[in-house]
Motif scaffolding. Structure first.
Motif, short mmCIF file in Angstrom:
data_model
loop_
_atom_site.label_atom_id
_atom_site.label_comp_id
_atom_site.label_asym_id
_atom_site.label_seq_id
_atom_site.Cartn_x
_atom_site.Cartn_y
_atom_site.Cartn_z
N UNK A 169 0.75 -0.75 0.51
CA UNK A 169 -0.08 -0.03 -0.18
C UNK A 169 1.02 1.11 -0.67
N UNK A 170 0.03 2.57 -0.72
CA UNK A 170 0.95 3.42 -0.85
C UNK A 170 0.22 4.57 -0.26
N UNK A 171 0.69 5.70 0.63
CA UNK A 171 -0.06 6.47 0.68
C UNK A 171 -0.26 7.76 0.28
N UNK A 172 -0.43 8.85 0.58
CA UNK A 172 -0.07 10.23 -0.04
C UNK A 172 -0.38 11.77 1.08
N UNK A 173 -0.64 11.29 2.75
CA UNK A 173 -0.08 12.11 3.52
C UNK A 173 1.21 11.87 3.79
N UNK A 174 2.03 12.44 4.89
CA UNK A 174 2.40 12.34 5.64
C UNK A 174 2.13 11.83 6.98
N UNK A 500 8.38 5.54 -11.30
CA UNK A 500 7.21 5.92 -11.83
C UNK A 500 7.32 7.45 -10.55
N UNK A 501 6.41 6.67 -9.72
CA UNK A 501 6.81 7.46 -8.83
C UNK A 501 7.34 7.64 -7.20
N UNK A 553 7.88 13.51 -0.18
CA UNK A 553 6.15 12.42 -0.80
C UNK A 553 7.27 11.06 -0.73
N UNK A 554 8.28 10.77 -0.72
CA UNK A 554 9.00 9.68 -0.11
C UNK A 554 8.29 8.75 0.91
N UNK A 555 8.57 9.53 2.19
CA UNK A 555 7.59 9.16 3.51
C UNK A 555 6.09 8.91 3.41
N UNK A 556 5.34 10.21 2.54
CA UNK A 556 4.82 10.21 3.02
C UNK A 556 4.02 8.81 2.29
N UNK A 557 4.90 8.16 0.90
CA UNK A 557 3.93 7.20 0.05
C UNK A 557 4.61 5.62 1.69
N UNK A 558 5.43 6.02 1.88
CA UNK A 558 5.91 4.80 3.58
C UNK A 558 4.74 4.52 4.22
N UNK A 559 4.01 6.04 3.94
CA UNK A 559 2.74 6.31 5.56
C UNK A 559 2.09 4.65 6.37
#
Length: 669
Positions: A169-174, A500-501, A553-559
């Protein structure tokens, strides 16, 4: 006759250079040969300190009949997982998908296109416990390839498609302060209140989890975080996983009580634990003397037992000595008496928990140390006696990321102790890595050996860890050259590993059946999380918004992983904690002397996650010192573009930091 591994820079591959199996190193030539002969590929993956890898090699790969069967019916590739973690990652995913478990030695059979169709781990020389023998397996694989090719290729294609389609799963918010508190709460649920650590046996050192908890404790003073930190650091340091005589940690404890270790010693474990203990030693209200002692002893172990002629560190010490695991390290009461005499041996047995029954095999005991009794009178004689025993083999390859992690730990200890020697050691290690493991400005290789640069390309973990180490060394020494190299390496990583992203663990032209991308911490920190930390650090030093945006951006994806799997996401959670905490920057400009020294000592004892402290008299040495060097030493406390008034004494510095923390706390809420 030696096979094609004789000139490898990997000691593990060289261990197999005289096998009758016609091994080839990983590379396109092996797969091309399989296509030419129209045979499957046998891929055997292991590493030098792996006990069962040695067992399978002795039982099967050194057997002429087994080797002849392999050579006749397939092309054999031997892979050092430490040299090719990207290869290991892809085929480990396949092994776990097909068998429900994984481990080493890893045994994989693949098509000439590298698509796996059968995977396993150890196979015995004769049928055992429902397992076929290795030769039975080779014969069955060959038969399937010849007589049921369609089934094999169809299965291989499905497995390859599964590997290419794996996504987390990928997140979009820190993650905010509440999300990090929830991660700590989840960790508390898995914490072993009786023995420390997380879960049951076997117990591995939770290095990245501890780093996150320390950062969280610095910001929140959370008693749950403190309990987990105190209990785990103390239990590991006092138990059998730690070498009580010579320093350094073993790979893991086979039991939940930290008594009996798996005896291999890895650079990556000790590098990360060095950072943890050195960082923990700055926190008031805990056993900082123990933390500091362990950190100092880890460095002594690295310098004495892992330092190579290049100036960098070797990868590991084997678990075995003369084919027997742990024999170098364990003791009986009589053996202690033979060295120390009967009276001293009685005292030493009590201090080290050496018993009649023993805690290990054959009545021997692993040394533990649950008191603070003085062991110095015994240490020298016992180490001398131990040195006369068979010694474990050393894997001399110099792995880029593991040495970079050691540099980060050395920098942490230099800040905690104020001792210049640790900064000098970190500089020596970085210099060796840049000389032997980097071609040109930014072509990072995975490893070198004896000053010879390896062919294996660096993975994301290597680039990111090296960039972070260089950035940390820059703020420790106020040397501009380390910042410039850090930016070169980080920029190369951002370009070559983009996917990609997000970012993959292997570059775009990786040549693998699937492009590996594992955002979770394993024994070493996640490459993508390390990249986020490197970018966050560079953004705090340079003020360049592109680095900050990448880190966010990376950290939000890892949230989602931080929330759902905090035990496997400690590095990402630490970066998120550093973002919530600022990170603080403390620049101390002005002439060298007592005033600057006092400010620097005070600043370097700050515990805020991700904080950066630099001191110097050259405004050109760092963006952090620009316009901050005057006739009098002064400390400038900033976060991003927000700064406090200059501080001219440690008391004023403490007040400025407190004001900044209050402001950060209000923004976090």
């Amino acid at each position: 006759m030696a096979n094609r591994l004789a000139n490898s820079t990997s000691p593990y591959l060289q261990q197999h250079a005289d096998n009758p199996v016609d091994w080839r190193p990983w590379g396109p030539d092996a797969f091309e040969e399989a296509r030419r002969r129209d045979v499957p590929v046998f891929i055997s993956i292991g590493y030098a300190a792996c006990h069962w890898c040695h067992v399978m090699a002795h039982e099967s790969f050194e057997d002429p009949q087994a080797a002849a069967l392999v050579n006749e019916r397939m092309v054999a590739i031997k892979v050092d997982r430490e040299e090719h973690p990207d290869v290991d990652s892809v085929y480990m995913s396949a092994t776990q998908a097909l068998t429900g478990q994984g481990g080493w030695p890893m045994t994989v059979f693949a098509t000439p296109d590298g698509e796996p169709f059968y995977c396993g781990t150890y196979f015995p020389p004769s049928p055992r416990h429902g397992m076929p023998s290795f030769t039975q397996l080779v014969s069955a694989i060959s038969d399937a390839w010849v007589n049921r090719r369609d089934e094999v290729t169809t299965s291989a294609g499905e497995i390859a498609e599964h590997l290419r389609g794996q996504h987390l799963p990928v997140g979009d918010a820190l993650p905010d302060s509440a999300a990090l508190a929830e991660a700590v709460s989840r960790l508390r649920g898995a914490y072993d209140q009786q023995y420390g650590g997380f879960g049951g046996a076997p117990k591995f050192p939770p290095s990245t989890t501890l780093l996150f908890l320390l950062g969280h404790l610095a910001r929140t003073d959370d008693p749950a975080a403190k309990e987990m930190i105190d209990g785990t650091l103390s239990a590991m340091a006092r138990g059998g996983m730690y070498d009580q005589l010579a320093g350094g940690f073993c790979r893991y404890s086979v039991d939940a009580q930290w008594v009996v270790p798996h005896f291999e010693k890895m650079l990556y474990d000790n590098a990360q634990l060095l950072r943890d203990y050195a960082y923990a030693a700055r926190f008031e209200g805990r056993d900082t003397d123990l933390d500091r002692r362990i950190a100092v002893e880890i460095v002594a172990f690295l310098e004495r037992d892992l330092q190579t002629s290049s100036g960098a560190y070797a990868s590991s010490l084997d678990a075995d000595a003369d084919g027997e695991e742990g024999s170098t390290y364990v003791w009986t009461e009589q053996q202690l008496a033979d060295v120390l005499g009967n009276d001293a041996a009685q005292d030493a047995s009590k201090v080290f928990d050496v018993t009649d029954a023993g805690t290990f095999e054959h009545g021997t005991s692993v040394l533990q140390r649950h008191t603070d009794a003085d062991i110095e009178p015994w240490r020298g004689p016992l180490l001398q006696a131990r040195a006369r025993r068979p010694q474990p083999a050393r894997d001399d390859k110099v792995v880029t990321s593991w040495n970079a992690l050691a540099v980060i730990g050395l920098a942490e200890l230099a800040e905690t102790t104020g001792e210049r020697e640790y900064a000098d050691t970190a500089t020596r290690v970085v210099t060796a890595v840049l000389r032997d493991n980097v071609v040109g400005d930014d072509d990072v290789r995975r490893a070198s050996r004896d000053g010879v640069t390896g062919e294996a390309r660096g993975v994301l973990e290597d680039y990111a860890a090296l960039a972070l180490a260089l950035a940390r060394l820059h703020v420790l020494t106020a040397d501009r050259r380390w910042l410039e190299r850090a930016k070169q390496i980080a920029d190369a990583a951002l370009e070559r590993f983009a996917d990609g992203e997000g970012y993959s663990d292997a570059p775009a032209d990786h040549g693998l059946v699937a492009r590996p991308s594992d955002p979770l911490d394993n024994p070493t920190p996640s490459g993508i999380a390390l990249l986020a930390e490197a970018c966050l650090t560079l953004s705090a030093i340079t003020g360049e918004s592109a680095y900050a945006e990448t880190a966010e951006r990376i950290t939000a994806r890892l949230a989602p992983l931080i929330a759902g799997a905090p035990q496997a996401s400690g590095t990402a959670a630490w970066v998120a904690e550093a973002m919530v905490s600022g990170p603080l920057q403390v620049a101390i400009g002005g002439p060298a002397g007592p005033e600057r020294d006092a400010l620097e000592r005070a600043a370097r004892q700050l515990t805020d996650a991700g904080r950066l402290v630099i001191a110097g008299d050259d405004p050109q040495a760092s963006p952090l010192l620009a316009d901050r060097v005057g006739e009098r030493a002064a400390a400038y406390v900033c976060q991003g573009s927000v700064c406090q008034l200059p501080a001219y004494s440690p008391d004023e510095l403490a007040a400025r930091v407190a004001d900044m923390r209050r402001g950060l706390g209000e923004r976090a809420r």
